[in-house]
Design an enzyme around this catalytic site. Structure first.
Site: not given
Ligand code: ADP
Ligand code: MG
Length: 665
Positions: A355, A558
């Site tokens: 991740d 995840d």
């Molecule tokens: P990763 O897979 O890299 O761990 P996430 O699945 O947690 O990332 O989030 C994916 C995308 O969703 C982030 O890059 C962001 O653009 C958006 N996002 C998720 N949660 C938030 C939030 N609370 N505020 C703003 N953007 C968010």
């Molecule tokens: Mg993540």
């Protein structure tokens, strides 16, 4: 065969130490009693070329002393065999009992009827077996020491602060959640907690394997058992007893050591067959020699030797010892193996999927750029922060922090919704605000803005995470957050690739960011804009390509993907290690530990295979020799030598397992 337990329970351990003492006493007494028996034996006198004239009663002395050795020392094995037979699992204890009982009964009969006995061999056999067992038990005790030491990390006393200022020394067991304790330099943290006041540097090396001092300030978590190197802290107790980090780690280790693995099943099966082979070959040996040589004494002695040498003693230890040592070793270095099978699988994995956020990168975002349209920067940020205050996401935290540091006041939320992997939506002061990915704002039907989008793309391709802000149906701004790639990620990716495994990355972030990070680290393949539930599908599709997949990610968001993967590795759990979704838990957020886990998997497997060989392989040569196949050429193994060989294989297995620590350093 499983009379050894490796996990810790105070009473069990005490029993084991009593056991150790008892067997040592038996071994010593039997050794003393056996000396005269050996001195008086014909064989021994012949070897030394001396002769002690047979005096009145010298044979009786031999019989009496040997009987004491049998009933006092041999009874140890007889007791063990009862336990084995009770659970219908005859093994080493049963075989030894059978061998010494036959030897004793036959020799007694021979003495009574004026035939040739072999009392001295019998006594020596028992003595050697007792010492062998003693040495083995000692090494087993040594193997489980690391986990004992973990338990010893907690201090006995704590400085409880009462009425806000008075300090009272209390037993650690009396601490309750919510208590406030004072931790002075050189003292250990008595329980898991949160720093209320002060700064310090902690030594957590024995808990998590982190070799550098860990700085702590107000609001940081401290782990019970870590050592305060300098500074004074006031800490509020958050977890005690069963729920504490140390207890959890010990529980995980215990469960892992109890969980069976494929190799353990194999060892058990082989042990069972060896027992049968021992009995079978023993009977055949007896019948053949009786028929060929017509000498019952010789025939019985050969049969006893075969049974003793074929004892699957070392097999009972071959796997559990490696398991005990590897799990306790790794747990004190922040690699917690919850499921043995996962560790066994890890060495054969084809792909490691990481991740991105918080795993390959630090996951600590900082706002780097803001672009707005028809709105003041601070006004936009204020709206965003008011919304993000309700989100747990690392991005949200960074944005709130930024707003606070600018002295912006957050506003009351009237409505709020969080969309995992996409963003957040809410109502602030009558305005509808959405913060999240491009796909997310599109989904909400927010009117786009070409200029802002273009700026966003530019920032993304620099590796920055860009979130879009929509206010009342219009795109009003973009926020770019920078996250640093962990410096350990570079080496970890390179090393894993050099092991012939593929490294992939999965992220909910934009394509541009994913590409930038991938290129930077040399990652083989990446998947961007993947929503949390889609991560499972990605893992499945990789598995559909015939690949064995390990997934490294956080244990909460995840979790489904970790469970779908052949091996799930949860990273960066800190003090919270009660993660059910992963087979392996890495306490530190260090991708380098993934590499260490793979190495551990390889070394442990190698040691197990080697041990299986040491425990069984020698039988190929030893059993025929014991049966007297080379008797014609003067090669014969007397029963005590068989016992030495058998014990030697056990000792070899133990030493080989203990040497594992060295291969892991
Ligand atoms: P990763 O897979 O890299 O761990 P996430 O699945 O947690 O990332 O989030 C994916 C995308 O969703 C982030 O890059 C962001 O653009 C958006 N996002 C998720 N949660 C938030 C939030 N609370 N505020 C703003 N953007 C968010
Ligand atoms: Mg993540």
């Amino acid at each position: 065969m499983h009379e050894h337990t490796f996990h810790e329970h105070p009473r069990k351990k005490e029993r084991r130490e009593d056991h150790l003492f008892e067997i040592k006493r038996k071994a010593l007494v039997c050794t003393l009693l056996t000396l005269p028996v050996v001195l008086l034996s014909d064989t021994f006198q012949k070897i030394l070329g001396v002769s002690i004239p047979e005096f009145y009663g010298s044979r009786l002395i031999t019989v009496l002393l040997s009987s004491i050795v049998f009933f006092y020392g041999g009874v140890f094995f007889l007791k063990g065999s009862f336990q084995e037979l009770k659970v219908a699992r005859p093994g080493m204890m049963s075989l030894v009992s059978l061998a010494i009982s036959i030897g004793f009964l036959y020799s007694s009969y021979a003495y009574a009827s004026g035939g040739v006995d072999f009392f001295w061999e019998l006594s020596t056999l028992i003595v050697v077996m007792l010492w062998g067992h003693f040495i083995e038990m000692k090494s087993v005790l040594g193997a489980s020491k690391a986990i004992e030491e973990l338990a010893k990390l907690l201090p006995k006393k704590a400085n409880l602060i009462i009425k806000g200022s008075e300090v009272l020394e209390v037993d650690v067991s009396q601490l309750k959640v919510g208590d406030v304790v004072l931790i002075k330099p050189g003292e250990k943290v008595p329980a898991d907690g949160v720093v209320l006041e002060g700064t310090a540097h902690m030594n957590e090396s024995l808990l998590t394997g982190e070799s550098k001092p860990v700085p702590k300030k107000e609001g940081d978590k401290v782990i019970g058992g870590s050592l305060n190197m300098e500074g004074v802290l006031k800490v509020r107790v958050e977890k005690t007893g069963e729920t504490s980090y140390l207890s959890q780690v010990m529980k995980i280790v215990k469960e892992a050591q109890e969980s069976k693995t494929k190799l353990q099943d194999l060892a058990d099966k082989v042990a069972f067959y060896l027992t049968i082979i021992a009995l079978l070959v023993g009977s055949i040996t007896f019948s053949l020699w009786l028929y060929l040589a017509g000498d019952p004494q010789f025939a019985v002695e050969r049969a006893v030797t075969v049974i003793v040498i074929a004892c699957p003693h070392a097999l009972g230890l071959a796997i559990p010892l490696v398991v005990a040592i590897s799990t306790s070793y790794s747990s004190s270095r922040g690699i917690l193996v919850r499921d043995r099978l996962s560790l066994e699988l890890l060495r054969n994995i084809d792909v490691i999927v990481f991740d991105k956020t918080g795993t390959l990168t630090e996951g600590k975002f900082g706002l780097s750029d803001i672009r707005t349209k028809d709105i003041q920067e601070n006004d936009l940020l204020r709206l965003v922060a008011s919304l993000e205050r309700s989100s747990e996401h690392v991005i949200a935290k960074a944005l709130v922090e930024e707003a606070l540091s600018r002295g912006l006041e957050v506003m009351k939320l009237e409505d709020f919704k969080s969309y995992s992997g996409k963003g957040v939506w809410g109502r602030v002061r009558g305005s509808e605000v959405a913060v999240g990915t491009e796909a997310f704002v599109k989904e909400l039907g927010i009117l786009s803005d070409e200029g802002l989008l273009k700026e966003g793309k530019k920032l993304s391709s620099q590796g920055k995470t860009v979130v879009l802000v929509g206010v009342d149906g219009k795109l009003k701004g973009i926020l770019a957050l920078s996250d640093r790639i962990r410096k350990e990620s570079y080496d970890a990716v390179k090393s894993i690739k050099s092991m012939g495994k593929k490294v992939m990355m999965i992220t909910g972030d934009a394509d541009e960011v994913a590409r930038w990070v991938s290129e930077e680290l040399g990652i083989d393949e990446y998947f961007a804009r993947v929503l949390p539930h889609q991560k499972v599908e990605k893992i499945k599709s990789l598995q559909g390509r015939g690949l064995k997949v390990a997934m490294v990610g956080d244990g909460i968001n995840d979790a489904p993907a970790l469970m779908q993967a052949d091996v799930g590795i949860a990273i960066g759990s800190g003090t919270d290690v009660a993660i059910e979704s992963a087979g392996i838990i890495l306490v530190k957020s260090n991708p380098d530990d993934v590499l260490k886990a793979i190495k551990l998997s390889k070394v442990a497997y190698k040691k197990m295979i080697q041990n299986l060989f040491w425990a069984t392989g020698y039988n190929l040569v030893a059993i025929p020799l014991a049966a007297g196949v080379l008797y014609r050429w003067g090669v014969l193994i007397p029963p005590p030598v068989a016992a030495i060989l058998m014990s030697l294989s056990t000792v070899l297995v133990a030493i080989n397992a203990l040497l594992m620590r060295r291969s892991l350093e």
